[in-house]
Design an enzyme around this catalytic site. Structure first.
Site, PDB file in Angstrom:
ATOM      1  N   THR A 186      10.367  54.814   1.281  1.00 53.34           N
ATOM      2  CA  THR A 186      10.926  53.662   0.575  1.00 53.34           C
ATOM      3  C   THR A 186       9.899  52.545   0.453  1.00 53.34           C
ATOM      4  OG1 THR A 186      11.840  52.355   2.411  1.00 53.34           O
ATOM      5  CG2 THR A 186      13.135  54.262   1.678  1.00 53.34           C
ATOM      6  N   ASP A 244      14.063  47.055  -0.922  1.00 57.10           N
ATOM      7  CA  ASP A 244      13.552  45.760  -0.472  1.00 57.10           C
ATOM      8  C   ASP A 244      14.424  45.363   0.707  1.00 57.10           C
ATOM      9  OD1 ASP A 244      13.117  43.059   0.026  1.00 57.10           O
ATOM     10  OD2 ASP A 244      12.800  42.576  -2.098  1.00 57.10           O
ATOM     11  N   ASN A 280       9.715  49.907   9.547  1.00 56.10           N
ATOM     12  CA  ASN A 280       8.266  49.681   9.612  1.00 56.10           C
ATOM     13  C   ASN A 280       7.814  48.482   8.774  1.00 56.10           C
ATOM     14  OD1 ASN A 280       5.265  50.588   9.707  1.00 56.10           O
ATOM     15  ND2 ASN A 280       5.775  50.629   7.519  1.00 56.10           N
ATOM     16  N   TYR A 321       5.461  34.687  12.887  1.00 56.86           N
ATOM     17  CA  TYR A 321       5.368  36.158  13.018  1.00 56.86           C
ATOM     18  C   TYR A 321       5.773  36.562  14.427  1.00 56.86           C
ATOM     19  CZ  TYR A 321       3.346  40.877  12.988  1.00 56.86           C
ATOM     20  OH  TYR A 321       3.160  42.242  13.082  1.00 56.86           O
ATOM     21  N   LYS A 358       9.071  38.824  15.541  1.00 57.11           N
ATOM     22  CA  LYS A 358       8.915  40.085  16.268  1.00 57.11           C
ATOM     23  C   LYS A 358       9.604  40.008  17.640  1.00 57.11           C
ATOM     24  CE  LYS A 358       6.548  42.580  13.287  1.00 57.11           C
ATOM     25  NZ  LYS A 358       7.014  43.884  12.782  1.00 57.11           N
ATOM     26  N   VAL A 416      -3.766  46.950  14.396  1.00 57.13           N
ATOM     27  CA  VAL A 416      -3.839  48.304  13.838  1.00 57.13           C
ATOM     28  C   VAL A 416      -4.674  48.210  12.563  1.00 57.13           C
ATOM     29  CG1 VAL A 416      -2.506  50.268  12.971  1.00 57.13           C
ATOM     30  CG2 VAL A 416      -1.526  48.781  14.736  1.00 57.13           C
ATOM     31  N   THR A 428      -5.094  48.393   9.368  1.00 58.44           N
ATOM     32  CA  THR A 428      -4.454  48.432   8.046  1.00 58.44           C
ATOM     33  C   THR A 428      -4.776  47.136   7.313  1.00 58.44           C
ATOM     34  OG1 THR A 428      -2.447  47.281   8.716  1.00 58.44           O
ATOM     35  CG2 THR A 428      -2.490  49.677   9.045  1.00 58.44           C
TER      36      THR A 428
HETATM   37  P1  NDP Z   1       0.796  46.689   5.672  1.00 60.45           P
HETATM   38  O1  NDP Z   1       0.656  45.309   5.170  1.00 60.45           O
HETATM   39  O2  NDP Z   1      -0.248  47.689   5.372  1.00 60.45           O
HETATM   40  O3  NDP Z   1       2.192  47.321   5.236  1.00 60.45           O
HETATM   41  C1  NDP Z   1       3.376  46.586   5.303  1.00 60.45           C
HETATM   42  C2  NDP Z   1       4.371  47.245   4.377  1.00 60.45           C
HETATM   43  O4  NDP Z   1       5.582  46.496   4.417  1.00 60.45           O
HETATM   44  C3  NDP Z   1       3.900  47.308   2.947  1.00 60.45           C
HETATM   45  O5  NDP Z   1       4.021  48.645   2.494  1.00 60.45           O
HETATM   46  C4  NDP Z   1       4.849  46.399   2.209  1.00 60.45           C
HETATM   47  O6  NDP Z   1       5.204  46.856   0.960  1.00 60.45           O
HETATM   48  C5  NDP Z   1       6.073  46.465   3.100  1.00 60.45           C
HETATM   49  N1  NDP Z   1       6.971  45.339   2.841  1.00 60.45           N
HETATM   50  C6  NDP Z   1       6.715  44.009   2.916  1.00 60.45           C
HETATM   51  N2  NDP Z   1       7.796  43.304   2.565  1.00 60.45           N
HETATM   52  C7  NDP Z   1       8.774  44.210   2.275  1.00 60.45           C
HETATM   53  C8  NDP Z   1      10.119  44.109   1.835  1.00 60.45           C
HETATM   54  N3  NDP Z   1      10.703  42.920   1.620  1.00 60.45           N
HETATM   55  N4  NDP Z   1      10.833  45.249   1.658  1.00 60.45           N
HETATM   56  C9  NDP Z   1      10.257  46.456   1.860  1.00 60.45           C
HETATM   57  N5  NDP Z   1       8.980  46.624   2.237  1.00 60.45           N
HETATM   58  C10 NDP Z   1       8.245  45.511   2.447  1.00 60.45           C
HETATM   59  O7  NDP Z   1       0.952  46.541   7.236  1.00 60.45           O
HETATM   60  P2  NDP Z   1       1.068  47.587   8.418  1.00 60.45           P
HETATM   61  O8  NDP Z   1       1.198  48.964   7.911  1.00 60.45           O
HETATM   62  O9  NDP Z   1      -0.011  47.291   9.355  1.00 60.45           O
HETATM   63  O10 NDP Z   1       2.424  47.094   9.086  1.00 60.45           O
HETATM   64  C11 NDP Z   1       3.531  47.946   9.351  1.00 60.45           C
HETATM   65  C12 NDP Z   1       4.336  47.332  10.483  1.00 60.45           C
HETATM   66  O11 NDP Z   1       3.526  47.277  11.655  1.00 60.45           O
HETATM   67  C13 NDP Z   1       4.772  45.882  10.211  1.00 60.45           C
HETATM   68  O12 NDP Z   1       6.085  45.693  10.699  1.00 60.45           O
HETATM   69  C14 NDP Z   1       3.791  45.063  11.043  1.00 60.45           C
HETATM   70  O13 NDP Z   1       4.315  43.809  11.408  1.00 60.45           O
HETATM   71  C15 NDP Z   1       3.588  45.987  12.231  1.00 60.45           C
HETATM   72  N6  NDP Z   1       2.387  45.742  12.991  1.00 60.45           N
HETATM   73  C16 NDP Z   1       1.149  45.773  12.382  1.00 60.45           C
HETATM   74  C17 NDP Z   1       0.010  45.500  13.112  1.00 60.45           C
HETATM   75  C18 NDP Z   1      -1.347  45.481  12.491  1.00 60.45           C
HETATM   76  O14 NDP Z   1      -2.294  44.987  13.132  1.00 60.45           O
HETATM   77  N7  NDP Z   1      -1.547  46.028  11.290  1.00 60.45           N
HETATM   78  C19 NDP Z   1       0.086  45.198  14.549  1.00 60.45           C
HETATM   79  C20 NDP Z   1       1.423  45.229  15.098  1.00 60.45           C
HETATM   80  C21 NDP Z   1       2.516  45.503  14.339  1.00 60.45           C
HETATM   81  P3  NDP Z   1       4.622  46.286  -0.421  1.00 60.45           P
HETATM   82  O15 NDP Z   1       3.663  47.351  -0.820  1.00 60.45           O
HETATM   83  O16 NDP Z   1       5.820  46.214  -1.290  1.00 60.45           O
HETATM   84  O17 NDP Z   1       4.013  44.946  -0.143  1.00 60.45           O
END
Ligand code: NDP
Length: 237
Positions: free
Chosen positions: A37, A55, A78, A142, A146, A175, A177
Protein backbone atom coordinates in the site's frame (compact mmCIF):
# COMPACT_ATOMS: atom_id res chain seq x y z
CA UNK A 1 4.43 -17.41 16.89
CA UNK A 2 3.57 -16.13 13.44
CA UNK A 3 5.22 -17.65 10.36
CA UNK A 4 5.39 -15.36 7.36
CA UNK A 5 5.21 -18.49 5.20
CA UNK A 6 1.63 -18.62 3.92
CA UNK A 7 0.73 -15.23 5.43
CA UNK A 8 -1.21 -12.44 3.74
CA UNK A 9 0.75 -9.32 4.59
CA UNK A 10 -0.27 -5.66 4.32
CA UNK A 11 2.55 -3.10 4.37
CA UNK A 12 1.96 0.64 4.67
CA UNK A 13 4.42 2.96 2.97
CA UNK A 14 5.49 0.08 0.71
CA UNK A 15 6.85 2.11 -2.20
CA UNK A 16 10.26 2.82 -0.72
CA UNK A 17 12.69 2.48 2.15
CA UNK A 18 12.01 -0.18 4.77
CA UNK A 19 8.52 -0.84 3.37
CA UNK A 20 9.83 -2.23 0.08
CA UNK A 21 12.05 -4.64 2.01
CA UNK A 22 9.03 -5.79 4.04
CA UNK A 23 7.30 -6.61 0.75
CA UNK A 24 10.16 -8.55 -0.86
CA UNK A 25 11.31 -10.40 2.26
CA UNK A 26 7.74 -11.51 3.00
CA UNK A 27 7.55 -13.12 -0.43
CA UNK A 28 11.01 -14.67 -0.01
CA UNK A 29 9.70 -16.26 3.20
CA UNK A 30 6.69 -17.73 1.42
CA UNK A 31 3.93 -15.17 2.01
CA UNK A 32 1.05 -16.02 -0.29
CA UNK A 33 0.10 -12.39 -0.93
CA UNK A 34 1.38 -8.92 -0.04
CA UNK A 35 -0.75 -5.81 -0.21
CA UNK A 36 1.81 -3.14 -1.06
CA UNK A 37 0.00 0.00 0.00
CA UNK A 38 1.00 3.59 -0.69
CA UNK A 39 -0.56 6.97 -1.21
CA UNK A 40 0.25 6.49 -4.90
CA UNK A 41 0.58 2.73 -5.45
CA UNK A 42 3.01 1.54 -8.10
CA UNK A 43 3.20 -1.49 -10.39
CA UNK A 44 5.26 -4.39 -8.99
CA UNK A 45 5.00 -6.88 -11.89
CA UNK A 46 4.52 -9.77 -9.49
CA UNK A 47 1.11 -11.41 -9.24
CA UNK A 48 1.66 -12.10 -5.52
CA UNK A 49 1.88 -8.33 -4.87
CA UNK A 50 -1.38 -6.37 -4.82
CA UNK A 51 -0.83 -2.59 -5.09
CA UNK A 52 -3.40 -0.78 -2.98
CA UNK A 53 -4.05 2.94 -2.38
CA UNK A 54 -3.81 3.83 1.29
CA UNK A 55 -3.20 7.18 2.93
CA UNK A 56 -3.00 6.38 6.63
CA UNK A 57 -4.18 9.87 7.57
CA UNK A 58 -7.48 9.47 5.68
CA UNK A 59 -10.31 7.53 7.43
CA UNK A 60 -12.08 6.85 4.11
CA UNK A 61 -8.87 5.45 2.66
CA UNK A 62 -8.45 3.17 5.72
CA UNK A 63 -12.03 1.93 5.36
CA UNK A 64 -11.50 1.24 1.65
CA UNK A 65 -8.35 -0.77 2.46
CA UNK A 66 -10.24 -2.84 5.04
CA UNK A 67 -12.87 -3.66 2.42
CA UNK A 68 -10.28 -4.44 -0.26
CA UNK A 69 -8.08 -6.64 1.95
CA UNK A 70 -10.29 -8.82 4.20
CA UNK A 71 -7.78 -11.70 4.05
CA UNK A 72 -4.90 -9.90 5.79
CA UNK A 73 -3.17 -11.93 8.49
CA UNK A 74 -0.14 -9.69 9.14
CA UNK A 75 -0.51 -5.90 9.27
CA UNK A 76 2.68 -3.82 9.19
CA UNK A 77 2.36 -0.19 10.27
CA UNK A 78 5.51 1.06 8.55
CA UNK A 79 4.58 4.41 6.96
CA UNK A 80 5.99 7.45 8.69
CA UNK A 81 7.39 10.93 8.21
CA UNK A 82 10.08 13.05 9.79
CA UNK A 83 9.65 16.81 10.30
CA UNK A 84 12.17 19.00 8.52
CA UNK A 85 13.16 20.70 11.81
CA UNK A 86 13.91 19.08 15.17
CA UNK A 87 12.80 21.63 17.77
CA UNK A 88 9.41 21.04 19.36
CA UNK A 89 9.23 24.81 19.93
CA UNK A 90 10.16 25.62 16.35
CA UNK A 91 8.24 23.08 14.23
CA UNK A 92 5.40 24.69 12.33
CA UNK A 93 1.92 23.90 13.59
CA UNK A 94 1.32 22.11 10.31
CA UNK A 95 4.39 19.89 10.89
CA UNK A 96 3.14 18.96 14.33
CA UNK A 97 -0.33 18.07 13.12
CA UNK A 98 0.94 16.11 10.09
CA UNK A 99 3.39 14.12 12.20
CA UNK A 100 0.72 13.25 14.76
CA UNK A 101 -1.69 12.23 11.98
CA UNK A 102 0.86 10.14 10.08
CA UNK A 103 3.02 8.58 12.78
CA UNK A 104 0.47 8.10 15.57
CA UNK A 105 -3.20 8.44 14.64
CA UNK A 106 -2.78 6.74 11.24
CA UNK A 107 -1.25 3.50 12.53
CA UNK A 108 -3.59 3.48 15.52
CA UNK A 109 -6.75 3.85 13.43
CA UNK A 110 -5.45 1.32 10.91
CA UNK A 111 -4.81 -1.20 13.69
CA UNK A 112 -8.30 -0.59 15.10
CA UNK A 113 -9.86 -1.01 11.64
CA UNK A 114 -8.04 -4.29 10.91
CA UNK A 115 -8.31 -5.73 14.43
CA UNK A 116 -11.63 -7.56 13.77
CA UNK A 117 -10.14 -9.07 10.61
CA UNK A 118 -6.92 -10.15 12.30
CA UNK A 119 -8.82 -11.65 15.23
CA UNK A 120 -10.48 -14.18 12.92
CA UNK A 121 -7.18 -15.43 11.47
CA UNK A 122 -4.69 -18.08 12.56
CA UNK A 123 -1.17 -16.81 13.31
CA UNK A 124 -2.21 -13.17 12.97
CA UNK A 125 0.19 -10.37 13.81
CA UNK A 126 0.40 -6.60 14.02
CA UNK A 127 3.85 -5.06 13.59
CA UNK A 128 4.30 -1.39 14.52
CA UNK A 129 7.49 0.41 13.51
CA UNK A 130 8.49 2.76 16.29
CA UNK A 131 12.01 4.17 16.69
CA UNK A 132 14.85 4.48 19.18
CA UNK A 133 13.52 8.04 19.34
CA UNK A 134 10.37 6.74 21.07
CA UNK A 135 12.62 6.79 24.13
CA UNK A 136 14.87 9.73 23.27
CA UNK A 137 13.36 13.18 22.85
CA UNK A 138 15.82 14.81 20.46
CA UNK A 139 13.44 14.34 17.51
CA UNK A 140 10.88 16.87 18.75
CA UNK A 141 7.39 15.99 17.55
CA UNK A 142 8.78 12.89 15.78
CA UNK A 143 9.94 11.52 19.14
CA UNK A 144 6.60 12.42 20.71
CA UNK A 145 4.62 10.62 18.00
CA UNK A 146 6.81 7.53 18.21
CA UNK A 147 6.49 7.49 22.01
CA UNK A 148 2.73 7.73 21.66
CA UNK A 149 2.70 4.92 19.11
CA UNK A 150 4.86 2.78 21.42
CA UNK A 151 2.31 3.26 24.19
CA UNK A 152 -0.62 2.53 21.87
CA UNK A 153 1.13 -0.62 20.63
CA UNK A 154 1.42 -1.81 24.22
CA UNK A 155 -2.30 -1.19 24.78
CA UNK A 156 -3.17 -2.92 21.52
CA UNK A 157 -1.06 -5.91 22.57
CA UNK A 158 -2.93 -6.27 25.85
CA UNK A 159 -6.28 -6.19 24.07
CA UNK A 160 -5.34 -8.28 21.02
CA UNK A 161 -3.27 -10.98 22.72
CA UNK A 162 -6.38 -12.67 24.18
CA UNK A 163 -7.84 -12.61 20.66
CA UNK A 164 -4.84 -14.52 19.31
CA UNK A 165 -3.20 -11.56 17.54
CA UNK A 166 0.50 -11.21 18.25
CA UNK A 167 1.58 -7.54 18.52
CA UNK A 168 5.21 -6.57 17.91
CA UNK A 169 6.82 -3.16 18.48
CA UNK A 170 10.05 -2.33 16.65
CA UNK A 171 12.73 0.10 17.82
CA UNK A 172 15.75 1.04 15.74
CA UNK A 173 18.15 3.97 15.37
CA UNK A 174 19.13 5.24 11.93
CA UNK A 175 18.24 3.04 8.97
CA UNK A 176 19.77 3.57 5.55
CA UNK A 177 16.76 5.00 3.70
CA UNK A 178 15.69 8.38 2.32
CA UNK A 179 14.46 9.33 5.78
CA UNK A 180 17.99 9.20 7.21
CA UNK A 181 19.74 10.68 4.16
CA UNK A 182 20.53 13.84 6.13
CA UNK A 183 22.99 12.13 8.50
CA UNK A 184 26.36 10.39 8.16
CA UNK A 185 25.88 8.49 11.44
CA UNK A 186 26.03 4.68 11.25
CA UNK A 187 22.83 3.21 9.80
CA UNK A 188 21.23 -0.22 9.83
CA UNK A 189 20.74 -1.83 6.43
CA UNK A 190 16.93 -1.90 5.88
CA UNK A 191 17.13 -5.47 4.56
CA UNK A 192 18.88 -6.52 7.78
CA UNK A 193 16.25 -4.71 9.89
CA UNK A 194 13.41 -6.50 8.11
CA UNK A 195 15.18 -9.85 8.53
CA UNK A 196 15.47 -9.19 12.29
CA UNK A 197 11.81 -8.17 12.53
CA UNK A 198 10.41 -11.18 10.66
CA UNK A 199 12.67 -13.53 12.65
CA UNK A 200 11.39 -11.95 15.88
CA UNK A 201 7.78 -12.32 14.75
CA UNK A 202 8.39 -15.97 13.95
CA UNK A 203 10.02 -16.47 17.36
CA UNK A 204 7.02 -14.93 19.13
CA UNK A 205 8.88 -11.92 20.52
CA UNK A 206 6.90 -8.85 21.55
CA UNK A 207 9.55 -6.21 21.10
CA UNK A 208 12.44 -5.76 18.70
CA UNK A 209 15.48 -3.72 19.69
CA UNK A 210 17.15 -3.90 16.30
CA UNK A 211 20.41 -2.13 17.03
CA UNK A 212 22.74 -1.10 19.84
CA UNK A 213 21.30 2.43 19.92
CA UNK A 214 17.87 1.06 20.81
CA UNK A 215 19.30 -1.27 23.45
CA UNK A 216 21.23 1.56 25.09
CA UNK A 217 18.44 4.12 24.97
CA UNK A 218 15.95 1.70 26.49
CA UNK A 219 18.41 0.79 29.25
CA UNK A 220 18.98 4.51 29.84
CA UNK A 221 15.34 5.05 30.76
CA UNK A 222 15.90 3.47 34.17
CA UNK A 223 18.87 5.77 34.92
CA UNK A 224 18.62 9.35 36.22
CA UNK A 225 17.45 11.67 33.44
CA UNK A 226 20.82 13.49 33.37
CA UNK A 227 22.51 10.26 32.26
CA UNK A 228 20.33 10.00 29.14
CA UNK A 229 20.55 13.74 28.50
CA UNK A 230 24.05 14.84 29.66
CA UNK A 231 23.47 18.25 28.07
CA UNK A 232 21.17 19.06 31.01
CA UNK A 233 24.13 18.98 33.40
CA UNK A 234 26.12 21.24 31.08
CA UNK A 235 23.30 23.75 30.94
CA UNK A 236 23.07 23.96 34.74
CA UNK A 237 26.83 24.23 35.35
P1 NDP B 1 10.94 6.49 3.94
O1 NDP B 1 10.82 7.96 3.98
O2 NDP B 1 11.85 5.86 2.97
O3 NDP B 1 9.51 5.81 3.75
C1 NDP B 1 8.39 6.26 4.46
C2 NDP B 1 7.17 5.79 3.71
O4 NDP B 1 6.01 6.25 4.41
C3 NDP B 1 7.10 6.30 2.30
O5 NDP B 1 6.89 5.20 1.43
C4 NDP B 1 5.91 7.22 2.30
O6 NDP B 1 5.15 7.17 1.15
C5 NDP B 1 5.08 6.64 3.43
N1 NDP B 1 4.10 7.61 3.92
C6 NDP B 1 4.30 8.86 4.41
N2 NDP B 1 3.14 9.44 4.71
C7 NDP B 1 2.16 8.52 4.42
C8 NDP B 1 0.75 8.53 4.49
N3 NDP B 1 0.07 9.60 4.94
N4 NDP B 1 0.07 7.41 4.13
C9 NDP B 1 0.74 6.33 3.66
N5 NDP B 1 2.07 6.27 3.53
C10 NDP B 1 2.78 7.36 3.91
O7 NDP B 1 11.34 6.07 5.40
P2 NDP B 1 11.70 4.68 6.07
O8 NDP B 1 11.47 3.56 5.14
O9 NDP B 1 13.03 4.82 6.66
O10 NDP B 1 10.65 4.66 7.26
C11 NDP B 1 9.75 3.59 7.51
C12 NDP B 1 9.37 3.63 8.98
O11 NDP B 1 10.55 3.42 9.77
C13 NDP B 1 8.80 4.98 9.43
O12 NDP B 1 7.74 4.76 10.34
C14 NDP B 1 9.97 5.63 10.16
O13 NDP B 1 9.56 6.57 11.12
C15 NDP B 1 10.63 4.40 10.78
N6 NDP B 1 12.01 4.58 11.16
C16 NDP B 1 12.95 4.98 10.23
C17 NDP B 1 14.26 5.19 10.62
C18 NDP B 1 15.30 5.66 9.66
O14 NDP B 1 16.39 6.06 10.11
N7 NDP B 1 15.09 5.60 8.34
C19 NDP B 1 14.69 4.96 12.00
C20 NDP B 1 13.64 4.51 12.89
C21 NDP B 1 12.36 4.32 12.46
P3 NDP B 1 5.18 8.27 -0.02
O15 NDP B 1 5.98 7.59 -1.07
O16 NDP B 1 3.75 8.42 -0.37
O17 NDP B 1 5.78 9.52 0.55
Amino acid sequence: MTAINGAVVLVTGANGGIGTHFVHDALARGASKVYATARNPREWNDERIVPLALDVTDPASIQAAVEAAPDVTVLINNAGILPSSTGILTHTEEEIRTNVETNFLGPLFLARAFAPILATKQEAALIDIHSALSWYALGGIYSATKAALWSATNSLRLELDPQGVHVVGVHVGYVDTAMAAHTTEPKTDPAELVRIVYDAVKAGEYEVLADETSVQVKAGLSAPLEALYPELKTTKA
